[in-house]
Design a protein around this motif. Sequence first.
Motif, PDB file in Angstrom:
ATOM      1  N   GLU A 257      43.147  10.695  52.563  1.00 33.61           N
ATOM      2  CA  GLU A 257      42.498   9.402  52.683  1.00 33.61           C
ATOM      3  C   GLU A 257      43.552   8.365  53.076  1.00 33.61           C
ATOM      4  O   GLU A 257      44.713   8.462  52.657  1.00 33.61           O
ATOM      5  CB  GLU A 257      41.812   9.020  51.379  1.00 33.61           C
ATOM      6  N   GLN A 258      43.123   7.384  53.853  1.00 36.31           N
ATOM      7  CA  GLN A 258      44.061   6.398  54.352  1.00 36.31           C
ATOM      8  C   GLN A 258      43.684   4.996  53.878  1.00 36.31           C
ATOM      9  O   GLN A 258      42.504   4.661  53.773  1.00 36.31           O
ATOM     10  CB  GLN A 258      44.100   6.419  55.885  1.00 36.31           C
ATOM     11  N   PHE A 259      44.737   4.180  53.594  1.00 37.71           N
ATOM     12  CA  PHE A 259      44.540   2.821  53.117  1.00 37.71           C
ATOM     13  C   PHE A 259      45.619   1.924  53.740  1.00 37.71           C
ATOM     14  O   PHE A 259      46.773   2.340  53.887  1.00 37.71           O
ATOM     15  CB  PHE A 259      44.669   2.739  51.594  1.00 37.71           C
ATOM     16  N   PRO A 260      45.273   0.691  54.080  1.00 40.98           N
ATOM     17  CA  PRO A 260      46.320  -0.239  54.498  1.00 40.98           C
ATOM     18  C   PRO A 260      47.190  -0.619  53.296  1.00 40.98           C
ATOM     19  O   PRO A 260      46.688  -0.730  52.164  1.00 40.98           O
ATOM     20  CB  PRO A 260      45.526  -1.445  55.016  1.00 40.98           C
ATOM     21  N   VAL A 261      48.460  -0.807  53.532  1.00 42.08           N
ATOM     22  CA  VAL A 261      49.375  -1.137  52.433  1.00 42.08           C
ATOM     23  C   VAL A 261      50.402  -2.172  52.903  1.00 42.08           C
ATOM     24  O   VAL A 261      50.660  -2.328  54.100  1.00 42.08           O
ATOM     25  CB  VAL A 261      50.139   0.108  51.919  1.00 42.08           C
ATOM     26  N   THR A 262      50.964  -2.835  51.903  1.00 42.75           N
ATOM     27  CA  THR A 262      52.130  -3.686  52.108  1.00 42.75           C
ATOM     28  C   THR A 262      53.272  -3.092  51.284  1.00 42.75           C
ATOM     29  O   THR A 262      53.097  -2.834  50.082  1.00 42.75           O
ATOM     30  CB  THR A 262      51.865  -5.137  51.663  1.00 42.75           C
ATOM     31  N   VAL A 263      54.394  -2.857  51.933  1.00 39.64           N
ATOM     32  CA  VAL A 263      55.534  -2.211  51.277  1.00 39.64           C
ATOM     33  C   VAL A 263      56.688  -3.200  51.200  1.00 39.64           C
ATOM     34  O   VAL A 263      57.019  -3.866  52.188  1.00 39.64           O
ATOM     35  CB  VAL A 263      55.972  -0.953  52.063  1.00 39.64           C
ATOM     36  N   THR A 264      57.298  -3.299  50.038  1.00 39.06           N
ATOM     37  CA  THR A 264      58.461  -4.169  49.849  1.00 39.06           C
ATOM     38  C   THR A 264      59.640  -3.335  49.360  1.00 39.06           C
ATOM     39  O   THR A 264      59.516  -2.591  48.375  1.00 39.06           O
ATOM     40  CB  THR A 264      58.166  -5.283  48.834  1.00 39.06           C
ATOM     41  N   ALA A 265      60.748  -3.442  50.062  1.00 36.97           N
ATOM     42  CA  ALA A 265      61.984  -2.755  49.666  1.00 36.97           C
ATOM     43  C   ALA A 265      62.958  -3.808  49.149  1.00 36.97           C
ATOM     44  O   ALA A 265      63.169  -4.841  49.789  1.00 36.97           O
ATOM     45  CB  ALA A 265      62.583  -2.010  50.856  1.00 36.97           C
TER      46      ALA A 265
ATOM     47  N   ALA B   8      51.823  -1.937  47.676  1.00 35.30           N
ATOM     48  CA  ALA B   8      50.682  -2.734  47.214  1.00 35.30           C
ATOM     49  C   ALA B   8      49.473  -2.500  48.119  1.00 35.30           C
ATOM     50  O   ALA B   8      49.590  -2.486  49.352  1.00 35.30           O
ATOM     51  CB  ALA B   8      51.050  -4.218  47.201  1.00 35.30           C
ATOM     52  N   TYR B   9      48.295  -2.319  47.480  1.00 37.39           N
ATOM     53  CA  TYR B   9      47.052  -2.051  48.211  1.00 37.39           C
ATOM     54  C   TYR B   9      46.164  -3.295  48.181  1.00 37.39           C
ATOM     55  O   TYR B   9      46.226  -4.102  47.235  1.00 37.39           O
ATOM     56  CB  TYR B   9      46.313  -0.877  47.570  1.00 37.39           C
ATOM     57  N   PRO B  10      45.291  -3.458  49.161  1.00 36.10           N
ATOM     58  CA  PRO B  10      44.350  -4.593  49.153  1.00 36.10           C
ATOM     59  C   PRO B  10      43.388  -4.479  47.964  1.00 36.10           C
ATOM     60  O   PRO B  10      43.052  -3.366  47.537  1.00 36.10           O
ATOM     61  CB  PRO B  10      43.599  -4.454  50.481  1.00 36.10           C
ATOM     62  N   PRO B  11      42.925  -5.601  47.422  1.00 38.05           N
ATOM     63  CA  PRO B  11      42.017  -5.559  46.266  1.00 38.05           C
ATOM     64  C   PRO B  11      40.763  -4.716  46.505  1.00 38.05           C
ATOM     65  O   PRO B  11      40.325  -3.977  45.617  1.00 38.05           O
ATOM     66  CB  PRO B  11      41.662  -7.039  46.057  1.00 38.05           C
ATOM     67  N   GLU B  12      40.184  -4.826  47.718  1.00 36.62           N
ATOM     68  CA  GLU B  12      38.955  -4.058  47.982  1.00 36.62           C
ATOM     69  C   GLU B  12      39.202  -2.555  47.941  1.00 36.62           C
ATOM     70  O   GLU B  12      38.333  -1.780  47.502  1.00 36.62           O
ATOM     71  CB  GLU B  12      38.345  -4.458  49.330  1.00 36.62           C
ATOM     72  N   ALA B  13      40.408  -2.113  48.399  1.00 36.75           N
ATOM     73  CA  ALA B  13      40.719  -0.685  48.360  1.00 36.75           C
ATOM     74  C   ALA B  13      40.896  -0.220  46.920  1.00 36.75           C
ATOM     75  O   ALA B  13      40.438   0.868  46.540  1.00 36.75           O
ATOM     76  CB  ALA B  13      41.983  -0.407  49.171  1.00 36.75           C
ATOM     77  N   LYS B  14      41.537  -1.034  46.099  1.00 37.80           N
ATOM     78  CA  LYS B  14      41.748  -0.661  44.697  1.00 37.80           C
ATOM     79  C   LYS B  14      40.427  -0.585  43.932  1.00 37.80           C
ATOM     80  O   LYS B  14      40.282   0.232  43.009  1.00 37.80           O
ATOM     81  CB  LYS B  14      42.698  -1.658  44.037  1.00 37.80           C
ATOM     82  N   GLN B  15      39.475  -1.419  44.309  1.00 36.21           N
ATOM     83  CA  GLN B  15      38.180  -1.400  43.626  1.00 36.21           C
ATOM     84  C   GLN B  15      37.373  -0.158  43.973  1.00 36.21           C
ATOM     85  O   GLN B  15      36.618   0.367  43.147  1.00 36.21           O
ATOM     86  CB  GLN B  15      37.377  -2.652  43.991  1.00 36.21           C
ATOM     87  N   LYS B  16      37.533   0.359  45.209  1.00 33.69           N
ATOM     88  CA  LYS B  16      36.698   1.467  45.675  1.00 33.69           C
ATOM     89  C   LYS B  16      37.295   2.844  45.378  1.00 33.69           C
ATOM     90  O   LYS B  16      36.562   3.838  45.281  1.00 33.69           O
ATOM     91  CB  LYS B  16      36.465   1.346  47.179  1.00 33.69           C
TER      92      LYS B  16
ATOM     93  N   LEU C 123      42.787   6.177  44.001  1.00 31.74           N
ATOM     94  CA  LEU C 123      44.031   6.586  44.653  1.00 31.74           C
ATOM     95  C   LEU C 123      44.834   5.375  45.123  1.00 31.74           C
ATOM     96  O   LEU C 123      46.059   5.427  45.219  1.00 31.74           O
ATOM     97  CB  LEU C 123      43.736   7.495  45.858  1.00 31.74           C
ATOM     98  N   ALA C 124      44.126   4.275  45.418  1.00 28.67           N
ATOM     99  CA  ALA C 124      44.783   3.078  45.924  1.00 28.67           C
ATOM    100  C   ALA C 124      45.289   2.242  44.748  1.00 28.67           C
ATOM    101  O   ALA C 124      44.717   1.200  44.409  1.00 28.67           O
ATOM    102  CB  ALA C 124      43.824   2.276  46.799  1.00 28.67           C
ATOM    103  N   ALA C 125      46.321   2.711  44.133  1.00 27.77           N
ATOM    104  CA  ALA C 125      46.891   2.030  42.966  1.00 27.77           C
ATOM    105  C   ALA C 125      48.293   1.545  43.292  1.00 27.77           C
ATOM    106  O   ALA C 125      49.135   2.310  43.791  1.00 27.77           O
ATOM    107  CB  ALA C 125      46.926   2.983  41.774  1.00 27.77           C
ATOM    108  N   ASP C 126      48.543   0.266  43.021  1.00 23.42           N
ATOM    109  CA  ASP C 126      49.882  -0.287  43.250  1.00 23.42           C
ATOM    110  C   ASP C 126      50.915   0.489  42.431  1.00 23.42           C
ATOM    111  O   ASP C 126      50.637   0.903  41.293  1.00 23.42           O
ATOM    112  CB  ASP C 126      49.933  -1.767  42.840  1.00 23.42           C
TER     113      ASP C 126
END
Length: 382
Positions: free
Chosen positions: A332-340, A359-367, A370-373
């Motif tokens: 499964e694929q999700f948009p993410v923001t990555v911080t190093a 970090a995952y978008p709020p809508e992805a985490k709700q659905k 797997l989309a857990a920060d």
Amino acid sequence: MNSEDVFFQLKRANPAPDSMLLPAEQARADETLAAIVARNDMGVDNRREAPRRTLAAFMAIAAVIVLVLGVNLLPGNQPSATAQQYLSTAAQSAEKRPTVTSPQSRDYLRRVDRIGDSAVTSVLLTDIAGHVHEETTSVGPRNEKLETLNAAAIEPNAINDAESAAEFVTQRYGRDAESATRGALEVLLTPGLHSDRQRQAYELLSGLEGITVVDVAEASDGGEDEIVTLQATVDGSDAELSFSLIPATGQLTRVQGLVAPGVETTVDAAGILGCVAVTGLGGPESLSLACADNNYTLNELRWSDWGAPSATATGVANINNCDPDCAQGTREQFPVTVTARERRSCGYNLDVYTRLTVAYPPEAKQKNPLAADETIDLGCGQ
């Protein structure tokens, strides 16, 4: 004897200006000597002043010797060992350095080859199988001496599989001192070497004639280790062949004149990295956060502020849901923001981001669970 005669006699005692002194430094040396001689020439005729004039003349001679011999006689730059001893120490230190032994680790090297305003930067990653993955970038005008550069010309397996580093150098470069010196330095600039091969390359150098100590300085990282610069004799040529190393760690840091006359090669970074290698020229395009099976990867990463205290990327997370098991699961694929962030020194001049936040978008985490920060501590991988 007037001041000009004294000046001539003192210069005659040390006729060859030190090539290490810049023209401006040599001019200051001559001016200092002339001033000393001029003051001495104004001396008084009585006997009380004779010892003072003798002392002044002695100090003038001492000043000439120090100025002509250059920085190696100044406090803090005096070599405490011979070139052979420094190289032997580097050989012992190199053998203690870690070798890539895990599929999740990679040998990392970043080098810059520069002449004038032209430079080629190469990032080399060597995996456990000994294969080199290379990324290069060039800046400045076109330069023919750099166009033939191939930082990965030697595959580490060719050296690791040889009977010894000395045998490899002899067969590929030759037996004479200059060829052996160049070959050993090429070997030491090759990533992915076994530690015993690094030791053998330094031992080969320590047994060669014509290598002398040029300078000893503190390492740039502010530690107590010394960087020793050595120079090798190049027969029948005015080209310089010199190199700098840290004997305490066995790290080669700079070579002058190896690629071509006038080309300086510097090693800006070297070390062992874990499978999540958040480093490079512009940031990795993909990362595997489950190194053994690639069940969790970050792809299509586009970084901003790379090299700053923290860097941010947008991309796509590709996660295996492992349902009913990972072998039969779907991705499964999700948009993410990555911080190093939290850069740390993991080798000679090698600063690596050691903490990664996904970090995952709020809508992805709700659905989807797997989309857990999450935040991942990377370390240096050693």
